[in-house]
Write a protein that holds these residues in place. Structure first.
Motif, short mmCIF file in Angstrom:
data_model
loop_
_atom_site.label_atom_id
_atom_site.label_comp_id
_atom_site.label_asym_id
_atom_site.label_seq_id
_atom_site.Cartn_x
_atom_site.Cartn_y
_atom_site.Cartn_z
N UNK A 68 7.71 15.60 5.27
CA UNK A 68 7.65 14.30 5.94
C UNK A 68 8.00 13.22 4.91
N UNK A 69 8.57 12.13 5.41
CA UNK A 69 8.87 11.00 4.54
C UNK A 69 7.92 9.86 4.86
N UNK A 70 7.28 9.37 3.80
CA UNK A 70 6.33 8.28 3.95
C UNK A 70 6.91 7.04 3.27
N UNK A 71 7.10 5.98 4.04
CA UNK A 71 7.58 4.73 3.44
C UNK A 71 6.36 3.99 2.89
N UNK A 72 6.46 3.50 1.65
CA UNK A 72 5.31 2.86 0.99
C UNK A 72 5.30 1.37 1.33
N UNK A 73 5.34 1.08 2.61
CA UNK A 73 5.63 -0.29 3.05
C UNK A 73 4.47 -0.98 3.76
N UNK A 74 3.25 -0.57 3.45
CA UNK A 74 2.10 -1.34 3.95
C UNK A 74 1.18 -1.66 2.77
N UNK A 75 0.33 -2.60 2.99
CA UNK A 75 -0.59 -3.11 1.96
C UNK A 75 -1.37 -1.96 1.29
N UNK A 76 -1.65 -2.07 0.00
CA UNK A 76 -2.17 -0.97 -0.80
C UNK A 76 -3.36 -0.22 -0.19
N UNK A 77 -4.39 -0.97 0.25
CA UNK A 77 -5.59 -0.28 0.73
C UNK A 77 -5.31 0.46 2.04
N UNK A 78 -4.47 -0.11 2.88
CA UNK A 78 -4.09 0.55 4.14
C UNK A 78 -3.28 1.81 3.84
N UNK A 79 -2.40 1.69 2.86
CA UNK A 79 -1.56 2.81 2.45
C UNK A 79 -2.42 3.96 1.92
N UNK A 80 -3.36 3.61 1.07
CA UNK A 80 -4.22 4.61 0.45
C UNK A 80 -5.04 5.34 1.53
N UNK A 81 -5.58 4.57 2.43
CA UNK A 81 -6.40 5.12 3.50
C UNK A 81 -5.56 6.05 4.40
N UNK A 82 -4.35 5.61 4.72
CA UNK A 82 -3.48 6.42 5.57
C UNK A 82 -3.14 7.74 4.89
N UNK A 83 -2.88 7.69 3.60
CA UNK A 83 -2.54 8.92 2.87
C UNK A 83 -3.73 9.88 2.84
N UNK A 84 -4.93 9.33 2.71
CA UNK A 84 -6.14 10.17 2.70
C UNK A 84 -6.27 10.89 4.03
N UNK A 85 -6.03 10.18 5.11
CA UNK A 85 -6.12 10.79 6.44
C UNK A 85 -5.05 11.86 6.61
N UNK A 86 -3.89 11.57 6.08
CA UNK A 86 -2.78 12.53 6.16
C UNK A 86 -3.15 13.84 5.44
N UNK A 87 -3.74 13.71 4.26
CA UNK A 87 -4.13 14.90 3.49
C UNK A 87 -5.23 15.67 4.24
N UNK A 88 -6.18 14.94 4.78
CA UNK A 88 -7.27 15.58 5.55
C UNK A 88 -6.70 16.41 6.70
N UNK A 89 -5.76 15.82 7.43
CA UNK A 89 -5.16 16.52 8.57
C UNK A 89 -4.42 17.78 8.10
N UNK A 90 -3.68 17.64 7.01
CA UNK A 90 -2.93 18.79 6.47
C UNK A 90 -3.89 19.90 6.07
N UNK A 91 -5.00 19.51 5.46
CA UNK A 91 -6.00 20.51 5.02
C UNK A 91 -6.57 21.25 6.20
N UNK A 92 -6.80 20.52 7.27
CA UNK A 92 -7.34 21.12 8.50
C UNK A 92 -6.42 22.24 9.00
N UNK A 93 -5.13 21.94 9.03
CA UNK A 93 -4.16 22.93 9.50
C UNK A 93 -4.04 24.11 8.54
N UNK A 94 -4.05 23.78 7.24
CA UNK A 94 -3.88 24.84 6.25
C UNK A 94 -5.06 25.80 6.28
N UNK A 95 -6.24 25.26 6.60
CA UNK A 95 -7.44 26.11 6.67
C UNK A 95 -7.38 26.90 7.98
#
Ligand code: PMP
Length: 390
Positions: A363-390
């Motif tokens: 997937x391609x992620x554009x780093x085009x939102x404010x830092x804290x929103x970006x960080x939070x979104x990435x954390x959710x993305x990783x959580x979702x990926x972990x769910x599937x991988x498990x």
């Protein structure tokens, strides 16, 4: 009435891979907030000082037809900038001002290819590449790069496709991968162009967004100045996406011919936009740094969020405003993962499949939102990926 084949064939038919993007836009339209990490649009607008220069120029009367090749002062400023960055002697005669890099991409292919010619491009690719090639009547042929080569084309891959081709289009720093081509890749590219008699079309619109190492412009390599057409733009470097101003740099004869095309197609770029571009270029490094800094910062943020897990693997990249993430460990395609992320968390990213074959499962992620929103979104993305991988 029947449309010409040339125009009917531009998109090549089928899905264009933008379904997730349009679904996100529909959700926003319907009132659901979505964090958009899709297109390459800065979260800051054009700098107020640049807008002021534009306003001053327009109200000062610079609203008539502009000279087609571009205002001499702007062509000279672009030439100086290119020469300073690459060391290649460059004058205004080597520069055509265009309505954005996209127009320069079209112009370059129009200059290099006849109808029916084969034009090479690297996959994964920026969305408009194959369509731009078809729009000039040429046949797009991908060089499918591999994640294990860090999505850089190899000498063998280029050599395998180059026979009989007319041009090769490259993009470094790269959209969608963020990869900056190193000296070895650039040498392979220039050797292939020389030995197979190819034009090289070098899309360098992200040249101010390099976080590690150096950007190499292949026009500066031995034997390449006469066969390289460089595409540049104010869109990314100066947050002027909507102003539509960029350039084509190349041999004088090519630029003279490209001016003929511009006369019959765009008839130039508005004078007040060119004056704003000149002002922005003259503002120098400080303005460029101000505009690129958020992406550099967010890239470091992403490194921290992605550390200590290996379900979401970032492609080793050193430039541009994007992150390419390998999510194959989830067992999902990029499209499936992006759709799920949108539905569950209202976060929109681009599936790798939107950019060709090579980036499927990414997937391609554009780093085009404010830092804290970006960080939070990435954390959710990783959580979702972990769910599937498990
Ligand atoms: N090349 C690449 C790689 C791009 O990502 C873009 C815009 N996203 C362009 C060219 C065209 O940009 P513009 O026409 O705005 O200069």
């Amino acid at each position: 009435m029947r449309l010409s084949q040339r125009i009917s064939n531009i998109t090549g038919g089928g899905s264009d891979g933008w379904d997730v993007f349009y679904r996100a836009r529909d959700m926003i339209e319907a009132g659901t907030p979505v964090i958009e990490l899709t297109i390459g649009e800065h979260d800051i607008g054009t700098d107020p000082s640049v807008l002021e220069a534009m306003h001053k120029s327009a109200t000062g009367g610079h609203t008539g037809y502009a000279v087609v090749p571009g205002e001499m002062a702007l062509r000279k400023a672009v030439a100086r900038r290119v020469e300073a960055r690459t060391g290649v002697p460059t004058t205004a005669d080597n520069v055509l001002i265009t309505p954005g890099g996209q127009s320069a991409l079209f112009t370059a292919h129009h200059a290099a290819c006849d109808g029916g010619d084969t034009a090479l491009y690297c996959d994964p690719y920026y969305a408009t590449y194959p369509g731009t090639i078809r729009a000039v009547g040429a046949n797009p042929k991908p060089i499918v790069t591999r994640p294990e080569d860090n999505f850089q084309p190899t000498a063998g891959q280029i050599g395998a496709e180059a026979e009989g081709a007319r041009s090769l289009l490259i993009n470094s720093p790269n959209n969608p991968t963020g990869v900056v081509y190193g000296p070895e890749t650039m040498a392979a590219i220039s050797n292939a162009c020389i030995s197979h008699g190819l034009w090289l079309i070098s899309d360098e619109v992200y040249d101010t967004q390099v976080w590690e190492g150096d950007h190499i412009s292949p026009r500066a390599l031995p034997g390449m100045a006469d066969r390289t057409l460089v595409v540049g733009s104010m869109s990314k470097s100066h947050a002027m996406t909507g102003s539509r101003v960029g350039w084509l740099v190349g041999p004088k004869e090519v630029i003279a011919a490209a001016i003929d095309l511009a006369t019959h197609m765009t008839y130039g770029v508005p004078g007040y936009i060119q004056d704003a571009a000149l002002f922005a270029l003259n503002a120098g490094q400080d303005l460029e740094t101000k505009i690129s800094a958020p992406f550099q910062r967010r890239r470091l943020l992403a490194e921290q969020v992605l550390e200590g897990q290996n379900v979401v693997r970032p492609i080793r990249s050193s430039g541009a405003m994007y992150l390419m993430l390998d999510i194959r460990a989830t067992g999902l395609s990029g499209e499936e993962f992006a759709t799920c992320l949108l539905e569950r968390h209202h976060i929109a990213v681009m599936p790798g499949e939107s950019f060709g074959r090579a980036a499927s499962g990414h997937i391609r992620v554009a780093m085009t939102v404010e830092d804290s929103v970006f960080e939070d979104a990435l954390k959710k993305l990783v959580e979702l990926a972990r769910e599937f991988a498990a």
